[in-house]
Write a protein that holds these residues in place. Structure first.
Motif, PDB file in Angstrom:
ATOM      1  N   PHE A 134      33.083   1.356 -16.341  1.00 13.48           N
ATOM      2  CA  PHE A 134      33.210   1.779 -17.739  1.00 13.48           C
ATOM      3  C   PHE A 134      33.668   3.234 -17.872  1.00 13.48           C
ATOM      4  O   PHE A 134      34.647   3.518 -18.579  1.00 13.48           O
ATOM      5  CB  PHE A 134      31.881   1.552 -18.465  1.00 13.48           C
ATOM      6  N   PRO A 135      33.018   4.207 -17.207  1.00 10.53           N
ATOM      7  CA  PRO A 135      33.548   5.580 -17.322  1.00 10.53           C
ATOM      8  C   PRO A 135      34.929   5.739 -16.678  1.00 10.53           C
ATOM      9  O   PRO A 135      35.722   6.585 -17.103  1.00 10.53           O
ATOM     10  CB  PRO A 135      32.495   6.446 -16.629  1.00 10.53           C
ATOM     11  N   LEU A 136      35.222   4.914 -15.645  1.00  7.75           N
ATOM     12  CA  LEU A 136      36.548   4.992 -15.035  1.00  7.75           C
ATOM     13  C   LEU A 136      37.634   4.580 -16.026  1.00  7.75           C
ATOM     14  O   LEU A 136      38.759   5.095 -15.971  1.00  7.75           O
ATOM     15  CB  LEU A 136      36.610   4.112 -13.785  1.00  7.75           C
ATOM     16  N   TYR A 137      37.320   3.638 -16.918  1.00  5.73           N
ATOM     17  CA  TYR A 137      38.306   3.246 -17.940  1.00  5.73           C
ATOM     18  C   TYR A 137      38.785   4.475 -18.733  1.00  5.73           C
ATOM     19  O   TYR A 137      39.988   4.645 -18.990  1.00  5.73           O
ATOM     20  CB  TYR A 137      37.688   2.245 -18.922  1.00  5.73           C
ATOM     21  N   PHE A 138      37.839   5.307 -19.133  1.00  6.70           N
ATOM     22  CA  PHE A 138      38.194   6.476 -19.948  1.00  6.70           C
ATOM     23  C   PHE A 138      39.078   7.461 -19.165  1.00  6.70           C
ATOM     24  O   PHE A 138      40.030   8.027 -19.706  1.00  6.70           O
ATOM     25  CB  PHE A 138      36.925   7.185 -20.435  1.00  6.70           C
ATOM     26  N   LEU A 139      38.732   7.649 -17.869  1.00  5.68           N
ATOM     27  CA  LEU A 139      39.562   8.539 -17.057  1.00  5.68           C
ATOM     28  C   LEU A 139      40.983   8.014 -16.920  1.00  5.68           C
ATOM     29  O   LEU A 139      41.967   8.763 -17.023  1.00  5.68           O
ATOM     30  CB  LEU A 139      38.939   8.717 -15.668  1.00  5.68           C
ATOM     31  N   GLN A 140      41.119   6.724 -16.677  1.00  8.20           N
ATOM     32  CA  GLN A 140      42.444   6.137 -16.504  1.00  8.20           C
ATOM     33  C   GLN A 140      43.275   6.228 -17.784  1.00  8.20           C
ATOM     34  O   GLN A 140      44.452   6.581 -17.758  1.00  8.20           O
ATOM     35  CB  GLN A 140      42.292   4.672 -16.062  1.00  8.20           C
ATOM     36  N   LEU A 141      42.661   5.924 -18.918  1.00 10.05           N
ATOM     37  CA  LEU A 141      43.396   5.975 -20.184  1.00 10.05           C
ATOM     38  C   LEU A 141      43.743   7.411 -20.571  1.00 10.05           C
ATOM     39  O   LEU A 141      44.756   7.648 -21.253  1.00 10.05           O
ATOM     40  CB  LEU A 141      42.560   5.329 -21.290  1.00 10.05           C
ATOM     41  N   HIS A 142      42.935   8.359 -20.140  1.00  8.15           N
ATOM     42  CA  HIS A 142      43.187   9.757 -20.498  1.00  8.15           C
ATOM     43  C   HIS A 142      44.266  10.393 -19.621  1.00  8.15           C
ATOM     44  O   HIS A 142      45.090  11.174 -20.111  1.00  8.15           O
ATOM     45  CB  HIS A 142      41.890  10.554 -20.376  1.00  8.15           C
ATOM     46  N   LEU A 143      44.282  10.048 -18.333  1.00 10.00           N
ATOM     47  CA  LEU A 143      45.172  10.737 -17.397  1.00 10.00           C
ATOM     48  C   LEU A 143      46.495  10.026 -17.164  1.00 10.00           C
ATOM     49  O   LEU A 143      47.453  10.655 -16.720  1.00 10.00           O
ATOM     50  CB  LEU A 143      44.463  10.929 -16.052  1.00 10.00           C
ATOM     51  N   LEU A 144      46.568   8.729 -17.421  1.00  5.92           N
ATOM     52  CA  LEU A 144      47.768   7.953 -17.111  1.00  5.92           C
ATOM     53  C   LEU A 144      48.570   7.670 -18.378  1.00  5.92           C
ATOM     54  O   LEU A 144      48.022   7.678 -19.488  1.00  5.92           O
ATOM     55  CB  LEU A 144      47.390   6.641 -16.438  1.00  5.92           C
ATOM     56  N   PRO A 145      49.877   7.416 -18.240  1.00  2.53           N
ATOM     57  CA  PRO A 145      50.659   6.962 -19.398  1.00  2.53           C
ATOM     58  C   PRO A 145      50.076   5.672 -19.961  1.00  2.53           C
ATOM     59  O   PRO A 145      49.293   4.981 -19.295  1.00  2.53           O
ATOM     60  CB  PRO A 145      52.074   6.740 -18.816  1.00  2.53           C
ATOM     61  N   ARG A 146      50.491   5.337 -21.195  1.00  3.64           N
ATOM     62  CA  ARG A 146      49.851   4.223 -21.893  1.00  3.64           C
ATOM     63  C   ARG A 146      49.933   2.915 -21.101  1.00  3.64           C
ATOM     64  O   ARG A 146      48.920   2.231 -20.905  1.00  3.64           O
ATOM     65  CB  ARG A 146      50.486   4.069 -23.272  1.00  3.64           C
ATOM     66  N   ARG A 147      51.137   2.549 -20.641  1.00  5.07           N
ATOM     67  CA  ARG A 147      51.273   1.276 -19.914  1.00  5.07           C
ATOM     68  C   ARG A 147      50.560   1.326 -18.577  1.00  5.07           C
ATOM     69  O   ARG A 147      49.868   0.367 -18.195  1.00  5.07           O
ATOM     70  CB  ARG A 147      52.751   0.956 -19.724  1.00  5.07           C
ATOM     71  N   ALA A 148      50.726   2.438 -17.851  1.00  2.59           N
ATOM     72  CA  ALA A 148      50.041   2.558 -16.568  1.00  2.59           C
ATOM     73  C   ALA A 148      48.523   2.573 -16.761  1.00  2.59           C
ATOM     74  O   ALA A 148      47.771   2.009 -15.953  1.00  2.59           O
ATOM     75  CB  ALA A 148      50.501   3.824 -15.856  1.00  2.59           C
ATOM     76  N   GLY A 149      48.057   3.219 -17.829  1.00  2.00           N
ATOM     77  CA  GLY A 149      46.630   3.225 -18.099  1.00  2.00           C
ATOM     78  C   GLY A 149      46.084   1.839 -18.376  1.00  2.00           C
ATOM     79  O   GLY A 149      45.007   1.474 -17.886  1.00  2.00           O
ATOM     80  N   LEU A 150      46.832   1.050 -19.177  1.00  2.00           N
ATOM     81  CA  LEU A 150      46.396  -0.332 -19.439  1.00  2.00           C
ATOM     82  C   LEU A 150      46.344  -1.147 -18.158  1.00  2.00           C
ATOM     83  O   LEU A 150      45.402  -1.930 -17.924  1.00  2.00           O
ATOM     84  CB  LEU A 150      47.349  -0.977 -20.441  1.00  2.00           C
ATOM     85  N   ALA A 151      47.370  -0.989 -17.316  1.00  2.00           N
ATOM     86  CA  ALA A 151      47.391  -1.733 -16.057  1.00  2.00           C
ATOM     87  C   ALA A 151      46.225  -1.323 -15.165  1.00  2.00           C
ATOM     88  O   ALA A 151      45.576  -2.175 -14.530  1.00  2.00           O
ATOM     89  CB  ALA A 151      48.723  -1.494 -15.341  1.00  2.00           C
ATOM     90  N   ALA A 152      45.925  -0.023 -15.102  1.00  7.45           N
ATOM     91  CA  ALA A 152      44.813   0.440 -14.288  1.00  7.45           C
ATOM     92  C   ALA A 152      43.479  -0.073 -14.810  1.00  7.45           C
ATOM     93  O   ALA A 152      42.591  -0.464 -14.032  1.00  7.45           O
ATOM     94  CB  ALA A 152      44.809   1.973 -14.243  1.00  7.45           C
ATOM     95  N   VAL A 153      43.322  -0.087 -16.137  1.00  2.83           N
ATOM     96  CA  VAL A 153      42.081  -0.611 -16.730  1.00  2.83           C
ATOM     97  C   VAL A 153      41.923  -2.088 -16.407  1.00  2.83           C
ATOM     98  O   VAL A 153      40.828  -2.558 -16.046  1.00  2.83           O
ATOM     99  CB  VAL A 153      42.083  -0.372 -18.248  1.00  2.83           C
ATOM    100  N   ALA A 154      43.011  -2.846 -16.528  1.00  2.00           N
ATOM    101  CA  ALA A 154      42.940  -4.283 -16.225  1.00  2.00           C
ATOM    102  C   ALA A 154      42.599  -4.502 -14.748  1.00  2.00           C
ATOM    103  O   ALA A 154      41.760  -5.378 -14.410  1.00  2.00           O
ATOM    104  CB  ALA A 154      44.278  -4.942 -16.577  1.00  2.00           C
ATOM    105  N   ALA A 155      43.227  -3.722 -13.845  1.00  2.00           N
ATOM    106  CA  ALA A 155      42.939  -3.871 -12.422  1.00  2.00           C
ATOM    107  C   ALA A 155      41.497  -3.507 -12.115  1.00  2.00           C
ATOM    108  O   ALA A 155      40.825  -4.169 -11.301  1.00  2.00           O
ATOM    109  CB  ALA A 155      43.896  -2.992 -11.613  1.00  2.00           C
TER     110      ALA A 155
END
Length: 418
Positions: free
Chosen positions: A98-119
């Motif tokens: 759950f906290p990793l989701y926020f880091l990924q969405l904050h630091l990565l571009p929108r599409r890359a962040g979504l992909a990282a959250v899904a992974a």
């Protein structure tokens, strides 16, 4: 994608600290439960949890990670690698997703962040199922719901941040415009007062001194030759009146508005065209048609400002190779034409003026001309260049120059005329 992280405010700083505390608490929970439950790999779980905490703590402490987006992404990859190691050893590592989701969405571009959250959600679900020895759809609800909440919160915050930035820039633009307007109004008031004083001095003081000098000259001619003292006094009075008349003329000249001081509108436009052509890769030609007549100062200033704005738009937006500026004297009207061979545009489909991209030029020109009873016409189409015409009426005739009295040494000196 935001190339740089938004500046921290007290609210965002508090949220960041909450995220730090949440990660530390979840790592402590994973290590503590492994020790309390006496799990076979308790030591390894504690070691990996400590390593994950140290890698995470390095991010906020290292200046390079705070300043560089690329370094921050590498730091995030290291945190995720440590988390995957913890996830392999303990099912409690799934809560760190759950906290990793926020880091990924904050630091990565929108599409890359979504992909990282899904992974990350898939990895958490798969690892939890592997630790449980079975899989059920209920196991995917927690990670998926947490991912949805994180995406909604982060995207909502980013939208609010962008809107707040737009409002901040708009307020700054309005403040600057307000200051410019106040300065323009002050300058206009000073200009009007200078013109009023020049007219008053011209029509009263200078005319009175001229009349005094004429009368004293007539009195000097009618005095008998024997009245030497009286003739001398009259001569001195006439000379004093002549000297003060010269000073009055110079005072009137000094009160001339400074916008076009020392030159004419034609010379100012010719110099503007030459300067534009010299500074930019464009050929600018200037011409005059009709019979030139003296123009009111306000008309000259308005036409000069329109020419400056139009040529600036040509250089900035039209990508033109040549432009032509023509000053047309039309009897009771004066017009200024600015024609270029640029890319053109659709006048009816112009975007609204915007604080970020501009677009106030044509509106400002129309407002300036409207204040003087004039009008602005724009003819253009994509690929066909642009033709701009500013037209102003000549409602009032200029004040004739003050004539020096006969016999004055400055009677034929144009520099002493207003």
């Amino acid at each position: 994608m935001n190339t740089t992280a938004p500046a921290l405010t007290p609210t965002t700083r508090a949220l960041a600290w909450c995220l730090h505390l949440l990660i530390v608490a979840l790592l402590a929970l994973a290590g503590g439960r492994a020790v309390v439950d006496g799990r076979p790999h308790a030591g390894a779980i504690v070691a990996v949890a400590v390593m994950c905490g140290l890698v995470y703590a390095a991010g906020p402490l290292l200046p390079r990670v705070r300043r560089s987006r690329r370094a921050a992404v590498w730091w995030l990859a290291a945190v995720e690698a440590a988390w995957l190691m913890l996830l392999v050893l303990s099912a409690d590592g799934v809560w760190l997703a759950f906290p990793l989701y926020f880091l990924q969405l904050h630091l990565l571009p929108r599409r890359a962040g979504l992909a990282a959250v899904a992974a990350t959600a898939l990895a958490a679900t798969g690892a939890f199922a592997a630790h449980q020895g079975s899989f059920s759809p209920a196991m995917a609800i927690g990670p998926a719901l947490g991912a949805a909440v994180a995406v909604a919160v982060v995207w909502g915050y980013q939208a609010l941040y962008r809107e707040n930035e737009q409002r901040r820039r708009l307020i700054e633009e309005l403040t600057a415009t307000r200051a410019d307007l106040a300065e323009a109004q002050h300058a206009a008031g000073v200009l009007a007062e200078r013109e009023r004083l020049a007219r008053e001095i011209h029509d009263t003081l200078a005319q009175g001194l001229s009349s005094i000098q004429l009368l004293l000259s007539a009195a000097e001619r009618t005095l008998p030759d024997s009245s030497g003292n009286a003739a001398r006094y009259v001569t001195q009075a006439r000379q004093a009146a002549a000297d003060n008349l010269v000073e009055a003329r110079r005072f009137v000249a000094a009160l001339t508005p400074p916008a076009l001081e020392g030159t004419t509108l034609t010379d100012a436009l010719r110099r503007l065209c030459a300067t534009t052509g010299a500074r930019h890769r464009i050929t600018v030609r200037f011409g005059v048609t009709g019979t030139a007549v003296p123009l009111p100062t306000a008309v000259e200033v308005a036409l000069l400002r329109v020419a400056q704005s139009a040529l600036a738009n040509t250089v900035r937006h039209a990508h033109a190779t040549s432009a032509e500026v023509t000053l047309c004297h039309l009897g009771d009207h004066v017009a200024l034409d600015v024609v270029d061979d640029g890319v053109g545009f659709a006048p009816g489909r112009l975007p609204a003026p915007d604080p970020e991209s501009g677009g106030f030029g044509l509106a400002a020109m129309r407002a300036r001309l409207h204040d003087l009873g004039g009008a602005l016409t724009v003819r253009s189409s994509p690929g066909q260049g642009t033709a701009l015409t500013a037209r102003l009426p000549l409602a009032a005739s200029p004040v004739p120059p003050l004539a020096a009295p006969a016999g004055s040494p400055h009677a034929n000196d144009p520099e002493d005329r207003p």
